[in-house]
Design a protein around this motif. Structure first.
Motif, PDB file in Angstrom:
ATOM      1  N   UNK A  51      36.177  35.153  26.915  1.00 43.37           N
ATOM      2  CA  UNK A  51      37.504  34.986  27.525  1.00 43.37           C
ATOM      3  C   UNK A  51      37.942  33.537  27.392  1.00 43.37           C
ATOM      4  N   UNK A  52      39.229  33.324  27.079  1.00 47.66           N
ATOM      5  CA  UNK A  52      39.765  31.955  27.115  1.00 47.66           C
ATOM      6  C   UNK A  52      41.264  31.990  27.349  1.00 47.66           C
ATOM      7  N   UNK A  53      41.772  30.850  27.806  1.00 45.46           N
ATOM      8  CA  UNK A  53      43.200  30.665  28.112  1.00 45.46           C
ATOM      9  C   UNK A  53      43.780  29.570  27.246  1.00 45.46           C
ATOM     10  N   UNK A  54      45.051  29.691  26.919  1.00 40.18           N
ATOM     11  CA  UNK A  54      45.795  28.607  26.287  1.00 40.18           C
ATOM     12  C   UNK A  54      47.284  28.851  26.498  1.00 40.18           C
ATOM     13  N   UNK A  55      48.069  27.789  26.346  1.00 38.24           N
ATOM     14  CA  UNK A  55      49.516  27.854  26.518  1.00 38.24           C
ATOM     15  C   UNK A  55      50.199  27.319  25.265  1.00 38.24           C
ATOM     16  N   UNK A  56      51.335  27.902  24.926  1.00 41.78           N
ATOM     17  CA  UNK A  56      52.136  27.437  23.793  1.00 41.78           C
ATOM     18  C   UNK A  56      53.497  26.967  24.290  1.00 41.78           C
ATOM     19  N   UNK A  57      53.968  25.872  23.710  1.00 40.28           N
ATOM     20  CA  UNK A  57      55.295  25.376  24.057  1.00 40.28           C
ATOM     21  C   UNK A  57      56.015  24.915  22.791  1.00 40.28           C
ATOM     22  N   UNK A  58      57.308  24.649  22.947  1.00 35.13           N
ATOM     23  CA  UNK A  58      58.140  24.153  21.859  1.00 35.13           C
ATOM     24  C   UNK A  58      58.417  22.662  22.060  1.00 35.13           C
ATOM     25  N   UNK A 147      41.683  22.208  31.874  1.00 38.41           N
ATOM     26  CA  UNK A 147      41.697  21.592  33.197  1.00 38.41           C
ATOM     27  C   UNK A 147      42.835  22.185  34.009  1.00 38.41           C
ATOM     28  N   UNK A 148      42.708  22.137  35.333  1.00 38.60           N
ATOM     29  CA  UNK A 148      43.754  22.704  36.175  1.00 38.60           C
ATOM     30  C   UNK A 148      44.828  21.654  36.449  1.00 38.60           C
ATOM     31  N   UNK A 152      41.136  18.939  37.405  1.00 39.16           N
ATOM     32  CA  UNK A 152      39.755  19.406  37.489  1.00 39.16           C
ATOM     33  C   UNK A 152      39.430  20.251  36.255  1.00 39.16           C
ATOM     34  N   UNK A 153      38.221  20.091  35.701  1.00 40.31           N
ATOM     35  CA  UNK A 153      37.911  20.788  34.448  1.00 40.31           C
ATOM     36  C   UNK A 153      37.817  22.297  34.617  1.00 40.31           C
ATOM     37  N   UNK A 154      38.355  23.010  33.631  1.00 40.02           N
ATOM     38  CA  UNK A 154      38.179  24.441  33.469  1.00 40.02           C
ATOM     39  C   UNK A 154      37.209  24.657  32.314  1.00 40.02           C
ATOM     40  N   UNK A 155      36.473  25.733  32.314  1.00 35.07           N
ATOM     41  CA  UNK A 155      35.632  26.013  31.146  1.00 35.07           C
ATOM     42  C   UNK A 155      36.508  26.283  29.924  1.00 35.07           C
ATOM     43  N   UNK A 156      36.055  25.810  28.755  1.00 36.32           N
ATOM     44  CA  UNK A 156      36.791  26.056  27.512  1.00 36.32           C
ATOM     45  C   UNK A 156      36.910  27.551  27.257  1.00 36.32           C
ATOM     46  N   UNK A 157      35.861  28.265  27.594  1.00 38.33           N
ATOM     47  CA  UNK A 157      35.838  29.712  27.489  1.00 38.33           C
ATOM     48  C   UNK A 157      34.760  30.250  28.413  1.00 38.33           C
ATOM     49  N   UNK A 158      34.818  31.528  28.690  1.00 36.53           N
ATOM     50  CA  UNK A 158      33.822  32.163  29.557  1.00 36.53           C
ATOM     51  C   UNK A 158      33.238  33.352  28.809  1.00 36.53           C
ATOM     52  N   UNK A 159      31.930  33.364  28.663  1.00 30.94           N
ATOM     53  CA  UNK A 159      31.246  34.474  28.006  1.00 30.94           C
ATOM     54  C   UNK A 159      30.668  35.384  29.098  1.00 30.94           C
ATOM     55  N   UNK A 160      31.198  36.589  29.169  1.00 25.14           N
ATOM     56  CA  UNK A 160      30.792  37.552  30.190  1.00 25.14           C
ATOM     57  C   UNK A 160      29.826  38.547  29.556  1.00 25.14           C
ATOM     58  N   UNK A 161      28.671  38.713  30.156  1.00 23.81           N
ATOM     59  CA  UNK A 161      27.658  39.642  29.641  1.00 23.81           C
ATOM     60  C   UNK A 161      27.565  40.829  30.587  1.00 23.81           C
ATOM     61  N   UNK A 162      27.760  42.006  30.055  1.00 24.79           N
ATOM     62  CA  UNK A 162      27.680  43.223  30.861  1.00 24.79           C
ATOM     63  C   UNK A 162      26.235  43.458  31.299  1.00 24.79           C
ATOM     64  N   UNK A 180      36.587  34.709  35.353  1.00 29.97           N
ATOM     65  CA  UNK A 180      37.618  35.056  34.370  1.00 29.97           C
ATOM     66  C   UNK A 180      38.812  35.709  35.061  1.00 29.97           C
ATOM     67  N   UNK A 181      38.558  36.625  35.992  1.00 36.81           N
ATOM     68  CA  UNK A 181      39.653  37.281  36.708  1.00 36.81           C
ATOM     69  C   UNK A 181      40.448  36.261  37.511  1.00 36.81           C
ATOM     70  N   UNK A 182      39.757  35.314  38.120  1.00 37.93           N
ATOM     71  CA  UNK A 182      40.435  34.288  38.911  1.00 37.93           C
ATOM     72  C   UNK A 182      41.391  33.480  38.026  1.00 37.93           C
ATOM     73  N   UNK A 183      40.940  33.056  36.852  1.00 37.02           N
ATOM     74  CA  UNK A 183      41.788  32.275  35.957  1.00 37.02           C
ATOM     75  C   UNK A 183      42.921  33.133  35.409  1.00 37.02           C
ATOM     76  N   UNK A 184      42.634  34.391  35.104  1.00 28.89           N
ATOM     77  CA  UNK A 184      43.662  35.318  34.619  1.00 28.89           C
ATOM     78  C   UNK A 184      44.758  35.543  35.655  1.00 28.89           C
ATOM     79  N   UNK A 185      44.428  35.396  36.928  1.00 26.65           N
ATOM     80  CA  UNK A 185      45.407  35.699  37.980  1.00 26.65           C
ATOM     81  C   UNK A 185      46.639  34.811  37.883  1.00 26.65           C
ATOM     82  N   UNK A 186      46.519  33.658  37.217  1.00 25.93           N
ATOM     83  CA  UNK A 186      47.681  32.781  37.056  1.00 25.93           C
ATOM     84  C   UNK A 186      48.830  33.525  36.370  1.00 25.93           C
TER      85      UNK A 186
END
Length: 210
Positions: A51-58, A147-148, A152-162, A180-186
Protein backbone atom coordinates in the motif's frame (compact mmCIF):
# COMPACT_ATOMS: atom_id res chain seq x y z
CA UNK A 1 -28.69 11.22 2.76
CA UNK A 2 -27.23 8.81 0.20
CA UNK A 3 -23.71 9.16 1.62
CA UNK A 4 -24.05 10.23 5.25
CA UNK A 5 -21.35 12.34 6.88
CA UNK A 6 -20.51 11.49 10.49
CA UNK A 7 -17.66 12.28 12.91
CA UNK A 8 -15.42 9.38 13.92
CA UNK A 9 -12.36 8.78 16.06
CA UNK A 10 -12.42 5.17 14.81
CA UNK A 11 -14.64 3.26 12.41
CA UNK A 12 -15.94 -0.21 13.23
CA UNK A 13 -12.91 -0.86 15.39
CA UNK A 14 -10.42 0.49 12.83
CA UNK A 15 -8.42 3.70 13.31
CA UNK A 16 -9.04 6.83 11.24
CA UNK A 17 -7.14 10.09 11.05
CA UNK A 18 -7.99 12.53 13.82
CA UNK A 19 -6.88 16.16 14.39
CA UNK A 20 -5.91 15.38 17.99
CA UNK A 21 -6.32 12.48 20.36
CA UNK A 22 -9.97 12.10 21.30
CA UNK A 23 -11.17 14.56 18.65
CA UNK A 24 -12.83 13.59 15.38
CA UNK A 25 -13.00 14.49 11.71
CA UNK A 26 -16.24 14.16 9.75
CA UNK A 27 -16.18 11.31 7.21
CA UNK A 28 -18.27 10.03 4.34
CA UNK A 29 -19.51 6.71 5.70
CA UNK A 30 -19.90 5.04 2.30
CA UNK A 31 -16.34 5.89 1.33
CA UNK A 32 -14.94 4.39 4.53
CA UNK A 33 -16.87 1.22 3.68
CA UNK A 34 -15.49 1.19 0.15
CA UNK A 35 -11.93 1.73 1.39
CA UNK A 36 -12.27 -1.24 3.70
CA UNK A 37 -13.75 -3.35 0.92
CA UNK A 38 -10.90 -2.61 -1.52
CA UNK A 39 -8.25 -3.33 1.12
CA UNK A 40 -9.85 -6.58 2.28
CA UNK A 41 -10.50 -7.84 -1.25
CA UNK A 42 -6.89 -7.32 -2.23
CA UNK A 43 -5.79 -9.38 0.78
CA UNK A 44 -8.16 -12.14 -0.30
CA UNK A 45 -6.49 -12.14 -3.73
CA UNK A 46 -2.88 -11.88 -2.53
CA UNK A 47 -1.11 -13.06 0.60
CA UNK A 48 0.87 -9.80 0.63
CA UNK A 49 -0.28 -6.33 -0.41
CA UNK A 50 1.85 -3.22 -0.85
CA UNK A 51 0.00 0.00 0.00
CA UNK A 52 1.18 3.55 -0.69
CA UNK A 53 -0.14 7.10 -1.02
CA UNK A 54 0.77 9.97 -3.31
CA UNK A 55 -0.76 13.23 -4.55
CA UNK A 56 -0.67 14.86 -7.98
CA UNK A 57 -0.96 18.57 -8.67
CA UNK A 58 -0.63 21.00 -11.57
CA UNK A 59 1.93 23.83 -11.77
CA UNK A 60 0.14 27.14 -11.20
CA UNK A 61 2.24 29.14 -13.65
CA UNK A 62 0.60 27.49 -16.68
CA UNK A 63 -3.02 27.85 -17.75
CA UNK A 64 -4.72 24.43 -17.83
CA UNK A 65 -8.13 23.76 -19.34
CA UNK A 66 -8.36 19.98 -19.16
CA UNK A 67 -7.16 18.88 -15.73
CA UNK A 68 -9.40 15.82 -15.44
CA UNK A 69 -8.61 14.61 -18.96
CA UNK A 70 -4.87 14.90 -18.28
CA UNK A 71 -5.16 13.17 -14.94
CA UNK A 72 -7.16 10.25 -16.29
CA UNK A 73 -4.67 9.88 -19.12
CA UNK A 74 -2.01 9.56 -16.43
CA UNK A 75 -4.09 7.11 -14.42
CA UNK A 76 -4.75 4.89 -17.44
CA UNK A 77 -1.09 4.77 -18.47
CA UNK A 78 0.14 4.28 -14.91
CA UNK A 79 -2.30 1.44 -14.31
CA UNK A 80 -1.23 -0.24 -17.56
CA UNK A 81 2.41 0.01 -16.48
CA UNK A 82 1.64 -1.67 -13.16
CA UNK A 83 -0.47 -4.34 -14.88
CA UNK A 84 2.42 -5.10 -17.25
CA UNK A 85 4.53 -5.85 -14.16
CA UNK A 86 1.91 -8.31 -12.87
CA UNK A 87 1.03 -6.13 -9.87
CA UNK A 88 -2.80 -6.26 -10.07
CA UNK A 89 -3.09 -2.53 -9.22
CA UNK A 90 -6.15 -1.22 -7.38
CA UNK A 91 -6.61 2.43 -6.51
CA UNK A 92 -8.69 5.07 -4.78
CA UNK A 93 -8.59 8.65 -6.09
CA UNK A 94 -9.93 11.76 -4.37
CA UNK A 95 -10.27 14.91 -6.50
CA UNK A 96 -10.12 18.11 -4.47
CA UNK A 97 -9.88 21.84 -5.03
CA UNK A 98 -9.27 24.41 -2.33
CA UNK A 99 -7.45 27.73 -2.67
CA UNK A 100 -5.50 27.04 -5.88
CA UNK A 101 -6.62 27.58 -9.45
CA UNK A 102 -6.71 23.88 -10.22
CA UNK A 103 -7.86 20.69 -8.64
CA UNK A 104 -5.38 18.17 -7.26
CA UNK A 105 -5.65 14.44 -6.79
CA UNK A 106 -5.06 12.34 -3.67
CA UNK A 107 -4.36 8.70 -4.46
CA UNK A 108 -3.97 5.40 -2.64
CA UNK A 109 -2.60 2.36 -4.48
CA UNK A 110 -2.68 -1.32 -3.55
CA UNK A 111 -0.39 -3.77 -5.36
CA UNK A 112 0.29 -7.49 -5.29
CA UNK A 113 2.95 -7.50 -2.58
CA UNK A 114 4.31 -10.87 -3.68
CA UNK A 115 5.67 -9.22 -6.83
CA UNK A 116 5.97 -5.54 -5.88
CA UNK A 117 9.27 -4.07 -4.79
CA UNK A 118 9.72 -0.87 -2.77
CA UNK A 119 6.94 1.74 -3.00
CA UNK A 120 9.46 4.51 -3.70
CA UNK A 121 10.23 3.00 -7.10
CA UNK A 122 6.56 3.17 -8.19
CA UNK A 123 6.26 6.74 -6.96
CA UNK A 124 9.30 7.71 -9.04
CA UNK A 125 7.67 6.11 -12.07
CA UNK A 126 4.51 8.12 -11.41
CA UNK A 127 6.55 11.32 -11.14
CA UNK A 128 8.26 10.68 -14.48
CA UNK A 129 4.99 9.82 -16.21
CA UNK A 130 3.16 12.89 -14.85
CA UNK A 131 5.96 15.20 -16.04
CA UNK A 132 5.82 13.53 -19.46
CA UNK A 133 2.03 13.92 -19.79
CA UNK A 134 2.17 17.56 -18.75
CA UNK A 135 5.28 18.14 -20.86
CA UNK A 136 6.55 19.89 -17.78
CA UNK A 137 9.99 18.81 -16.49
CA UNK A 138 9.37 20.05 -12.96
CA UNK A 139 10.00 17.96 -9.88
CA UNK A 140 7.62 18.17 -6.95
CA UNK A 141 4.37 17.84 -8.89
CA UNK A 142 3.95 14.40 -7.33
CA UNK A 143 3.94 14.47 -3.54
CA UNK A 144 5.19 11.12 -2.24
CA UNK A 145 3.13 11.56 0.96
CA UNK A 146 5.92 10.46 3.28
CA UNK A 147 5.04 12.95 6.00
CA UNK A 148 1.84 14.32 7.49
CA UNK A 149 0.69 17.95 7.64
CA UNK A 150 2.70 18.46 10.85
CA UNK A 151 5.88 17.14 9.24
CA UNK A 152 5.79 13.82 11.06
CA UNK A 153 7.09 10.97 8.90
CA UNK A 154 4.72 8.58 7.15
CA UNK A 155 5.94 5.23 5.88
CA UNK A 156 6.87 5.31 2.18
CA UNK A 157 4.73 2.22 1.80
CA UNK A 158 3.12 -0.43 3.96
CA UNK A 159 3.49 -4.14 3.22
CA UNK A 160 0.54 -6.04 4.69
CA UNK A 161 0.93 -9.80 5.11
CA UNK A 162 -2.22 -11.88 5.42
CA UNK A 163 -2.04 -14.12 8.51
CA UNK A 164 -2.17 -17.89 7.83
CA UNK A 165 -5.66 -19.35 7.98
CA UNK A 166 -4.76 -21.77 10.77
CA UNK A 167 -3.77 -18.86 13.05
CA UNK A 168 -7.38 -17.76 13.45
CA UNK A 169 -6.21 -14.13 13.38
CA UNK A 170 -8.46 -11.90 11.22
CA UNK A 171 -6.56 -9.76 8.74
CA UNK A 172 -8.20 -6.59 10.12
CA UNK A 173 -6.50 -7.25 13.46
CA UNK A 174 -3.07 -6.87 11.85
CA UNK A 175 -1.35 -3.59 12.75
CA UNK A 176 -0.23 -2.97 9.14
CA UNK A 177 -3.82 -3.37 7.89
CA UNK A 178 -5.01 -0.89 10.51
CA UNK A 179 -2.31 1.64 9.67
CA UNK A 180 -3.09 1.41 5.94
CA UNK A 181 -6.81 1.91 6.65
CA UNK A 182 -6.01 4.88 8.88
CA UNK A 183 -3.98 6.59 6.13
CA UNK A 184 -6.60 5.70 3.51
CA UNK A 185 -9.27 7.40 5.62
CA UNK A 186 -7.95 10.78 4.45
CA UNK A 187 -9.59 10.11 1.09
CA UNK A 188 -12.97 9.60 2.80
CA UNK A 189 -12.78 12.73 4.96
CA UNK A 190 -15.37 15.47 4.52
CA UNK A 191 -13.74 18.88 4.02
CA UNK A 192 -15.97 21.95 3.89
CA UNK A 193 -13.09 23.91 2.29
CA UNK A 194 -13.23 21.70 -0.79
CA UNK A 195 -14.60 23.80 -3.66
CA UNK A 196 -15.30 20.87 -6.01
CA UNK A 197 -18.86 21.43 -7.31
CA UNK A 198 -21.50 19.13 -5.83
CA UNK A 199 -22.38 17.72 -9.25
CA UNK A 200 -18.77 16.64 -9.83
CA UNK A 201 -17.74 13.14 -8.86
CA UNK A 202 -15.04 13.45 -6.19
CA UNK A 203 -13.92 9.89 -5.49
CA UNK A 204 -13.01 7.16 -7.96
CA UNK A 205 -12.38 3.48 -7.24
CA UNK A 206 -10.81 0.83 -9.43
CA UNK A 207 -12.83 -2.27 -10.19
CA UNK A 208 -11.36 -5.00 -8.05
CA UNK A 209 -12.52 -7.75 -10.42
CA UNK A 210 -10.93 -6.17 -13.49
Amino acid sequence: MRNPIKPFTEYQGLPVLTPRYGESYPYYVNYLDRNREVLSRMLERHSQVLFFRMDLRFPDRILWYDEKELFFRFLDQYRKLLVSLGLDPQYIVRMEQKTGLYCHFHMAFLLNGNKASHAYYYKQEADRLWQKILNEPQVGLVDFCNQDWQGEPYPEGIRIVRPPQYSGVPVEAMSKYQEAFRIMSYLAKYDEADQTPDHERKIFYSLCNR
